[in-house]
Design a protein around this motif. Structure first.
Motif, PDB file in Angstrom:
ATOM      1  N   SER A   7      -6.568  27.789 -11.130  1.00  0.00           N
ATOM      2  CA  SER A   7      -6.650  27.691  -9.680  1.00  0.00           C
ATOM      3  C   SER A   7      -8.065  28.049  -9.263  1.00  0.00           C
ATOM      4  CB  SER A   7      -5.645  28.634  -9.013  1.00  0.00           C
ATOM      5  OG  SER A   7      -5.759  28.582  -7.603  1.00  0.00           O
ATOM      6  N   MET A   8      -8.666  27.281  -8.383  1.00  0.00           N
ATOM      7  CA  MET A   8     -10.031  27.545  -7.939  1.00  0.00           C
ATOM      8  C   MET A   8     -10.121  27.435  -6.431  1.00  0.00           C
ATOM      9  SD  MET A   8     -12.519  25.546 -10.646  1.00  0.00           S
ATOM     10  CE  MET A   8     -12.284  25.682 -12.414  1.00  0.00           C
ATOM     11  N   ALA A   9     -10.983  28.269  -5.843  1.00  0.00           N
ATOM     12  CA  ALA A   9     -11.352  28.157  -4.440  1.00  0.00           C
ATOM     13  C   ALA A   9     -12.864  28.297  -4.393  1.00  0.00           C
ATOM     14  CB  ALA A   9     -10.680  29.227  -3.602  1.00  0.00           C
ATOM     15  N   ILE A  10     -13.563  27.192  -4.212  1.00  0.00           N
ATOM     16  CA  ILE A  10     -15.027  27.188  -4.232  1.00  0.00           C
ATOM     17  C   ILE A  10     -15.507  27.197  -2.791  1.00  0.00           C
ATOM     18  CG2 ILE A  10     -17.089  25.965  -5.011  1.00  0.00           C
ATOM     19  CD1 ILE A  10     -15.331  24.659  -7.176  1.00  0.00           C
ATOM     20  N   GLY A  11     -16.190  28.267  -2.406  1.00  0.00           N
ATOM     21  CA  GLY A  11     -16.605  28.416  -1.021  1.00  0.00           C
ATOM     22  C   GLY A  11     -18.071  28.722  -0.847  1.00  0.00           C
ATOM     23  N   ASN A  12     -18.850  28.635  -1.939  1.00  0.00           N
ATOM     24  CA  ASN A  12     -20.282  28.874  -1.861  1.00  0.00           C
ATOM     25  C   ASN A  12     -20.974  28.042  -2.923  1.00  0.00           C
ATOM     26  OD1 ASN A  12     -22.715  29.964  -0.996  1.00  0.00           O
ATOM     27  ND2 ASN A  12     -21.860  32.041  -0.844  1.00  0.00           N
ATOM     28  N   THR A  13     -22.275  27.895  -2.802  1.00  0.00           N
ATOM     29  CA  THR A  13     -23.020  26.976  -3.654  1.00  0.00           C
ATOM     30  C   THR A  13     -23.041  27.425  -5.103  1.00  0.00           C
ATOM     31  OG1 THR A  13     -24.442  26.425  -1.783  1.00  0.00           O
ATOM     32  CG2 THR A  13     -25.247  25.827  -3.972  1.00  0.00           C
ATOM     33  N   VAL A  14     -22.778  26.472  -5.988  1.00  0.00           N
ATOM     34  CA  VAL A  14     -22.928  26.666  -7.432  1.00  0.00           C
ATOM     35  C   VAL A  14     -24.044  25.731  -7.870  1.00  0.00           C
ATOM     36  CG1 VAL A  14     -21.837  26.479  -9.690  1.00  0.00           C
ATOM     37  CG2 VAL A  14     -20.485  27.221  -7.710  1.00  0.00           C
ATOM     38  N   THR A  15     -25.139  26.307  -8.355  1.00  0.00           N
ATOM     39  CA  THR A  15     -26.329  25.511  -8.667  1.00  0.00           C
ATOM     40  C   THR A  15     -26.628  25.546 -10.158  1.00  0.00           C
ATOM     41  OG1 THR A  15     -27.278  25.981  -6.484  1.00  0.00           O
ATOM     42  CG2 THR A  15     -28.786  25.192  -8.191  1.00  0.00           C
ATOM     43  N   SER A  16     -26.936  24.365 -10.703  1.00  0.00           N
ATOM     44  CA  SER A  16     -27.308  24.282 -12.118  1.00  0.00           C
ATOM     45  C   SER A  16     -28.359  23.198 -12.298  1.00  0.00           C
ATOM     46  CB  SER A  16     -26.086  23.954 -12.978  1.00  0.00           C
ATOM     47  OG  SER A  16     -26.470  23.722 -14.323  1.00  0.00           O
ATOM     48  N   ALA A  17     -29.344  23.490 -13.140  1.00  0.00           N
ATOM     49  CA  ALA A  17     -30.342  22.480 -13.490  1.00  0.00           C
ATOM     50  C   ALA A  17     -29.789  21.539 -14.556  1.00  0.00           C
ATOM     51  CB  ALA A  17     -31.617  23.146 -13.999  1.00  0.00           C
ATOM     52  N   GLY A  18     -28.633  21.904 -15.130  1.00  0.00           N
ATOM     53  CA  GLY A  18     -28.006  21.077 -16.149  1.00  0.00           C
ATOM     54  C   GLY A  18     -26.685  20.533 -15.659  1.00  0.00           C
ATOM     55  N   ASN A  19     -25.754  20.363 -16.579  1.00  0.00           N
ATOM     56  CA  ASN A  19     -24.439  19.832 -16.241  1.00  0.00           C
ATOM     57  C   ASN A  19     -23.498  20.943 -15.789  1.00  0.00           C
ATOM     58  OD1 ASN A  19     -25.237  17.209 -17.067  1.00  0.00           O
ATOM     59  ND2 ASN A  19     -24.824  17.745 -19.194  1.00  0.00           N
ATOM     60  N   VAL A  20     -22.497  20.557 -15.000  1.00  0.00           N
ATOM     61  CA  VAL A  20     -21.463  21.490 -14.549  1.00  0.00           C
ATOM     62  C   VAL A  20     -20.101  20.910 -14.926  1.00  0.00           C
ATOM     63  CG1 VAL A  20     -20.367  22.590 -12.564  1.00  0.00           C
ATOM     64  CG2 VAL A  20     -22.859  22.344 -12.632  1.00  0.00           C
ATOM     65  N   THR A  21     -19.242  21.752 -15.507  1.00  0.00           N
ATOM     66  CA  THR A  21     -17.882  21.341 -15.850  1.00  0.00           C
ATOM     67  C   THR A  21     -16.884  22.228 -15.130  1.00  0.00           C
ATOM     68  OG1 THR A  21     -18.521  20.536 -18.051  1.00  0.00           O
ATOM     69  CG2 THR A  21     -16.202  21.058 -17.713  1.00  0.00           C
ATOM     70  N   LEU A  22     -15.932  21.601 -14.474  1.00  0.00           N
ATOM     71  CA  LEU A  22     -14.806  22.304 -13.862  1.00  0.00           C
ATOM     72  C   LEU A  22     -13.551  21.873 -14.613  1.00  0.00           C
ATOM     73  CD1 LEU A  22     -15.603  21.766 -10.062  1.00  0.00           C
ATOM     74  CD2 LEU A  22     -16.327  23.652 -11.533  1.00  0.00           C
TER      75      LEU A  22
END
Length: 205
Positions: A7-22
């Motif tokens: 379960s996820m609740a994303i409410g702020n910026t997630v920053t990456s110079a590479g790849n992101v996996t959810l």
């Protein structure tokens, strides 16, 4: 960056110079991407918080089915890949500002419009794409000068109409009813493995 939870609740910026996996924490957990079906829910607004110069990947090889866009158009400004150990069900439209990849068998649960033309990005179906049950679905793909690739058979079991393509690329197939795409001049051909004049089985207008 990899975020794994059931379960996820994303409410702020997630920053990456590479790849992101959810992805899910528990194997076979289903994933809803701006959709009402699925245990791990990710809304379009939540995915807007993911800032990456690479690719946003949703799911992995142990994910359950992924359900996309029954709650409205999925609109993202980055490359997106869907990966699962199950099936990808698309129930709405997608507007993506980067390459879009469906890594597993994809089922159209409704008429679907996919648009990556704002960045002339590629649309890739890595395996099969078909309509649900015996229903006939419309699939409209607009990639600008990007490539549209079907690497598995397209259109079974229910079949669908193929509308808008740009720079469709040729792939090989293993079935007599297999359909791959070739853009020759201004004409788009569907090539079948064992038939059609000069191996061209269909012409899409």
């Amino acid at each position: 960056i990899t975020l794994a939870a059931d379960s996820m609740a994303i409410g702020n910026t997630v920053t990456s110079a590479g790849n992101v996996t959810l992805k899910q924490k528990t194997a076979t957990t289903t994933i809803a991407v701006n959709d009402g079906t699925g245990s791990l829910s990710l809304t379009d607004a939540e995915l807007d918080y993911i800032s990456t110069s690479g690719t946003l990947t949703i799911g992995d090889s142990s994910s359950g089915n992924i359900y996309i866009a029954s709650s409205g158009t999925l609109t993202q400004s980055k490359a997106v890949t869907f990966t699962t150990g199950g099936t990808i069900y698309v129930d709405g439209s997608l507007t993506i500002g980067g390459n879009l990849t469906f890594s597993n068998a994809t089922v159209l649960a409704a008429d679907v419009v996919i648009d990556t033309s704002s960045t002339n990005s590629n649309i890739n179906f890595v395996t099969t794409v078909a309509s649900s049950a015996a229903a006939t679905r419309n699939l409209t793909l607009t990639a600008g000068s990007g490539d549209v690739t079907f690497a598995g058979y397209a259109g079974l079991p229910g079949g669908f109409s193929l509308h808008t393509f740009s720079n469709a690329s040729e792939t090989d197939g293993a079935y007599p009813y297999y359909t791959s795409l070739i853009l020759s001049g201004s004409t788009l051909y569907g090539m079948t493995k064992y038939g059609g004049s000069s191996d061209y089985g269909m012409v899409f207008s």
